[in-house]
Design a protein around this motif. Structure first.
Motif, short mmCIF file in Angstrom:
data_model
loop_
_atom_site.label_atom_id
_atom_site.label_comp_id
_atom_site.label_asym_id
_atom_site.label_seq_id
_atom_site.Cartn_x
_atom_site.Cartn_y
_atom_site.Cartn_z
N SER A 638 40.35 42.85 55.44
CA SER A 638 41.07 42.06 54.44
C SER A 638 40.26 40.82 54.06
CB SER A 638 42.43 41.64 54.99
OG SER A 638 42.26 40.76 56.08
N HIS A 758 44.60 42.55 37.19
CA HIS A 758 44.23 42.85 38.58
C HIS A 758 45.09 42.05 39.55
CE1 HIS A 758 41.78 44.75 41.51
NE2 HIS A 758 41.22 43.63 41.95
N CYS A 762 47.28 43.93 42.37
CA CYS A 762 47.23 43.65 43.80
C CYS A 762 48.60 43.29 44.35
CB CYS A 762 46.23 42.52 44.08
SG CYS A 762 44.51 42.97 43.79
N LYS A 766 50.99 45.83 47.04
CA LYS A 766 51.61 45.40 48.29
C LYS A 766 53.09 45.68 48.28
CE LYS A 766 48.68 41.84 50.23
NZ LYS A 766 48.65 40.51 50.82
N GLN A 810 43.41 48.59 49.21
CA GLN A 810 44.07 47.34 48.85
C GLN A 810 43.22 46.14 49.25
OE1 GLN A 810 46.46 46.61 47.03
NE2 GLN A 810 46.99 44.51 47.55
N ARG A 813 40.46 45.78 46.74
CA ARG A 813 40.95 45.22 45.46
C ARG A 813 41.16 43.71 45.58
NH1 ARG A 813 43.89 50.23 45.08
NH2 ARG A 813 45.67 49.30 46.14
N GLU A 814 41.64 43.25 46.72
CA GLU A 814 41.86 41.82 46.89
C GLU A 814 40.54 41.05 46.96
OE1 GLU A 814 44.33 41.50 50.31
OE2 GLU A 814 46.17 42.06 49.25
N LEU A 817 39.41 40.77 43.54
CA LEU A 817 40.19 39.73 42.87
C LEU A 817 39.65 38.34 43.20
CD1 LEU A 817 42.67 38.80 41.23
CD2 LEU A 817 43.99 38.90 43.35
N PRO A 865 43.75 50.67 39.39
CA PRO A 865 44.20 50.80 40.78
C PRO A 865 43.69 52.06 41.46
CG PRO A 865 46.03 50.19 39.36
CD PRO A 865 44.88 50.53 38.46
#
Length: 927
Positions: A638, A758, A762, A766, A810, A813-814, A817, A865
């Motif tokens: 993460s 985006h 995100c 979640k 995920q 993607r974060e 971002l 996504p």
């Protein structure tokens, strides 16, 4: 837990550093360079020049041209010399009013009545025109600057069509308006250019490649065009541009040995001003505007570049060059009625009256080791005099053994302030009274000189005159470069009578360093004609004056050299103390040290853009490490975990690497632009520590932005059929967005849309995971599952977390971002220009060069996504590996962001879009 606390600690330290630098910069105006500007008053009116319409240029529908007129003083008709004022970034045509009003009220003593000093002379009033750019944000956008240049050229043609042939025009520019003014050259009818607070060598914002092109073109113009150019700079008080960028580059000599007229004058040195001036205040500060207006009035009657240079140096003089007009040849002086003073007795006249000649014998030492220094208070040594001088008129002659006297040619002839005891200098909202200035005459004595004659005329009992011989050699203090950084350093010097020159050749002279000087004086200064006045010089164009009092605390700053600016004046501080030499008012000692608070205030305006660039480099390393972890474990960490790992493992190594790299004498445009100056090396790790904390804080802010979106999508979850339909139409949406960018909106709008979409994706992703976990229905256990080993029994779906693949996707993607969040400041300025132009000129206004779809296309694909982690693996072609891991592109981005990004910020986004585009293409190749 300890690792997370370290991230919190770095974030807190970063906030403290940013806060300190911000407030230190704000205090600059109060403690480092206080402003003493008198307000200017006028009765303005503006006449729209409707004749300049679309038949001259299509841009007439977007911009406009106005003529200034002082209400009640002059009519609407054109009757004088044309002047064009060009406003700067977010500037208004109405800013011409201060200078134009002063020109009118100087030329006319009463409404429609020409002043006595202009009668019978070939001088005309000024017809002051001004262009209205609707407050365009030209500092951030090269296309806007170029559009203003095209419009200005047509404005010049229109104005000159209203006058007789061969009529010249004077151009004035404020801030970025000066860049536009210079870009209209070469032009045969432009007689001179006067700019105020214009950044010539370093753009205030480097987010656009076309701005670099305009600046490189202007640099060639400065080297080749004969049109006189004068630049007025506000110094440290100007917080909008670093004033080192206001210094004109030195022009090279042409084949015939001559040079074009290029002069830079700081307002702290400008005779009669002697104060730092803010960016916007430069156009209305009375001490400056009346001199600019008088110079423009005089320029209207000139016809050659030499005459124009003489006018500019007469009315905008800083004492660094000799004024035009000093009598190098004059009739010999007779000493028949002169008064001969005894040897070793200086000339001191308090409240002189009448006319008289005084002769001072040269002391026994040889003339090459002597200089003659003379002060004249409120009087004149032609052509130098204060505004509204006393009748007192002084001339200086060199006499040989036969008493043949010729005018003594000075090496310095300037006007110096005379601060009033007990009052701050400069006085807030008032400044200094120029009429109380002191004329300083300094000359080297020729070998044949045996006497110096001072001829005084027309004295009326006011003012004073003091003269004496002073040593030619300065005192050289061999203070170590690092000593002022460690403690107070005493200069250990013995003051002379009228002038003490002190040179500190080893001291660092840089805009990033501020020295604190403490002076210890005798207490009996009440009877001194001229109290000790300190002059600080570190660059030929920059001078600062400071009155010395008991236990004076003075901050010495400079713009001689600075980050990203090429300069030959990187070391050396020159101090000169002027006084009338009373023993009861002597400087006993000077102590020097570095003022850390004021020094911090100098860093903020110079390293704001580099901080954004370095932050992109930090995020790029986060992505590099995260993809490397995913390659080995199959799980993408993460953003929070990546930040923790970076802070604990990478940051100490990078801090040491940043420090060591700062010692390397790299080119001026690389890293932080300090050319390997070792005293400035700690700035690099400090900046890296700061941006790391800012990245961590920014991720917390992104999470805060996603929280309400997550709550919203929880209430209104997307149905699977809606998601499928969205994926089905992704190609159509991609094509539509690219078409809009190509035809209507700049690509920066597309990037902002990608970031917003985006962010929502995100947050909603979640939310989908959370909902799926909450509504999962447990299945019944089959009988045959009871015989399985414990590690093979499938747990209940209700107890399952999100799948590894979904969780990794995920996390990726974060992180993407977070990268886009730090790329957003690099496109936001041009985006603001487009929004501002949208309201003033409409949607159809062309943004040439901002419709390149390739800049934003990779982000349009990556924010889908369903893209996932497809492109972080080895690039393949038909199942075969063809290159290194794609994550290495992030390392390339980090290197560019750290090394070249601080100066060429736009390169960071270009490289980011390129490396992400490479990843997209590699994924498409895998098919």
């Amino acid at each position: 837990m300890t690792s997370r606390l370290l991230v919190y600690l770095v974030s807190i330290v970063s906030l403290c550093i940013v806060t300190s630098v911000y407030y230190a910069a704000i205090d600059t105006i109060k403690i480092l360079s206080p402003q003493g500007c008198r307000m200017s008053w006028m009765s303005p009116s503006y006449l729209l020049q409707s004749g300049f319409d679309r038949t001259w240029t299509p841009l007439a529908e977007r911009y406009s041209l106005w003529l200034y007129r002082e209400v009640g003083w002059e009519g609407h008709e054109l009757h004088g010399a044309p002047v064009l004022f060009i406003p700067g970034n977010a500037g208004s045509s109405h800013q011409v009013r201060s200078i134009a009003s002063s020109a009118t009220r100087q030329y006319y003593s009463n409404p429609h009545q020409v002043a006595y000093e202009f009668r019978g002379k070939p001088l005309k009033a000024l017809d002051s025109g001004s262009v209205e750019f609707n407050e365009d944000l030209s500092a951030f956008h090269g296309t806007t600057l170029d559009t203003q240049r095209i419009y200005t050229l047509r404005v010049i043609d229109y104005i000159l069509s209203l006058y007789p042939p061969d009529t010249p025009i004077i151009i004035m520019g404020h801030s970025m308006g000066g860049v536009v003014a210079l870009s209209v050259l070469p032009h045969p009818r432009v007689s001179a250019i006067i700019t105020m607070s214009t950044p010539y060598t370093l753009p205030p914002a480097r987010f656009d490649r076309r701005i670099d092109h305009i600046y490189s073109t202007n640099e060639k113009i400065l080297m080749s065009e004969p049109t006189p150019v004068l630049s007025l700079c506000g110094g440290a008080t100007d917080l909008m541009i670093p004033s080192e960028s206001c210094i004109l580059p030195e022009a090279h000599a042409w084949a015939n040995g001559s040079k074009p007229y290029r002069r830079t004058i700081f307002s702290s040195a400008l005779e009669g001003s002697w104060t730092g001036i803010g960016h916007r205040e430069m156009v209305w500060c009375h001490q400056v505007r009346w001199r600019v207006a008088r110079a423009a009035l005089q320029l209207g009657a000139t016809s050659t570049s030499t005459e124009r240079a003489a006018v500019l140096d007469t009315w905008l003089h800083d004492g660094q060059t000799l004024p035009f007009g000093y009598p190098s040849s004059a009739p010999p002086l007779s000493l028949e009625a002169a008064e001969f003073l005894p040897v070793d007795l200086r000339l001191e006249l308090r409240n002189p009256a009448g006319s008289r000649t005084y002769v001072l014998p040269v002391p026994g030492s040889s003339p090459p080791g002597q200089k003659f220094l003379l002060y004249v208070s409120q009087g004149s040594i032609p052509p130098t005099a204060p505004h509204n001088p006393l009748p007192l008129h002084v001339s200086i002659y060199s006499c040989d053994s036969r008493d043949t006297c010729q005018p003594l040619q000075p090496s310095i002839l300037k006007l110096m302030p005379s601060p009033q005891p007990g009052r701050p200098f400069p006085v807030p909202d008032e400044g200094s009274d120029e009429s109380e200035g002191v004329v300083v005459f300094e000359a080297e004595l020729p070998l044949s000189c045996s006497n110096v004659a001072v001829k005084m005329e027309y004295a009326d009992g006011r003012g004073w005159v003091v003269g004496d011989f002073v040593s030619k050699d300065p005192f050289i203090a061999r203070t170590a470069t690092f000593s002022p950084f460690l403690s107070h350093v005493s200069l250990g010097w013995s003051p002379s009578q009228l002038k003490s020159a002190i040179q500190l050749p080893n001291l660092l002279s840089n805009a990033l360093v501020v020295y604190k000087l403490t002076a210890i004086l005798s207490s009996g200064c009440t009877e001194a004609l001229l109290r000790p006045l300190l002059q600080h010089t570190s660059h030929p164009t920059e001078t600062h004056y400071f009155p010395l009092g008991p236990s004076s605390r003075i901050l010495l700053h400079t713009h001689a050299s600075a980050p990203f600016v090429t300069s030959a004046y990187t070391h050396g501080v020159n101090l000169t103390i002027y006084s009338t030499g009373e023993n009861a008012c002597a400087v006993e000692d000077l102590a020097l040290s570095v003022d850390l608070w004021a020094t911090f205030g100098r860093w903020g305006t110079r390293y704001a853009a580099p901080a954004a660039s370095w932050a992109v480099g930090v995020v790029a390393i986060l992505l590099f490490d995260a993809w490397r972890t995913a390659e080995t474990t199959g799980i993408m960490p993460s953003a929070g975990s990546s930040l923790t790992t970076f802070t604990c493992a990478r940051l100490p190594i990078l801090l040491l690497l940043a420090l060591l790299t700062s010692f390397i004498p790299l080119p001026v445009g690389v890293l932080l632009g300090n050319r390997g100056e070792w005293l400035l090396a700690p700035i690099a790790p400090l900046l890296l520590l700061t941006v790391t904390g800012l990245v961590a804080i920014s991720w917390t802010m992104v999470l805060a932005l996603m929280w309400p979106l997550k709550t919203l999508t929880r209430r209104f979850p997307s149905r699977p059929s809606m998601v499928a339909a969205r994926r089905t139409s992704s190609m159509a949406s991609f094509g539509l967005i690219c078409l809009l960018i190509f035809l209507l909106v700049p690509w920066q709008v597309g990037f902002l849309g990608c970031w917003i979409y985006h962010l929502y994706s995100c947050a909603s992703a979640k939310s989908v995971h959370a909902v799926s976990e909450a509504v999962a229905i447990p299945l019944m256990t089959r009988d045959d599952e009871g015989d399985r080993p414990n590690d093979e029994q499938a747990p209940l779906p209700a107890q399952l977390p999100a799948t590894t693949q979904d969780r990794s996707a995920q996390n990726e993607r974060e992180l993407l971002l977070l990268l886009m969040t730090w790329l957003l400041p690099l496109v936001a300025p041009v985006l603001a220009v487009w929004v501002r132009t949208l309201f003033t000129a409409g949607l159809t206004t062309p943004f040439n060069g901002d419709h390149n779809v390739l800049y934003v296309a990779p982000f349009l694909v990556l924010v889908d996504p369903g893209w996932g982690m497809k492109w972080m693996w080895t690039w393949t072609w038909r199942g075969q590996a063809v290159g290194p891991k794609a994550r290495w592109t992030m390392l390339t981005l980090a290197v560019v962001a750290f090394v070249w990004g601080p100066r060429y910020t736009y390169v960071v986004f270009e490289v980011a879009s390129a490396v992400l585009g490479v990843g997209v293409i590699a994924s498409l190749m895998r098919g």
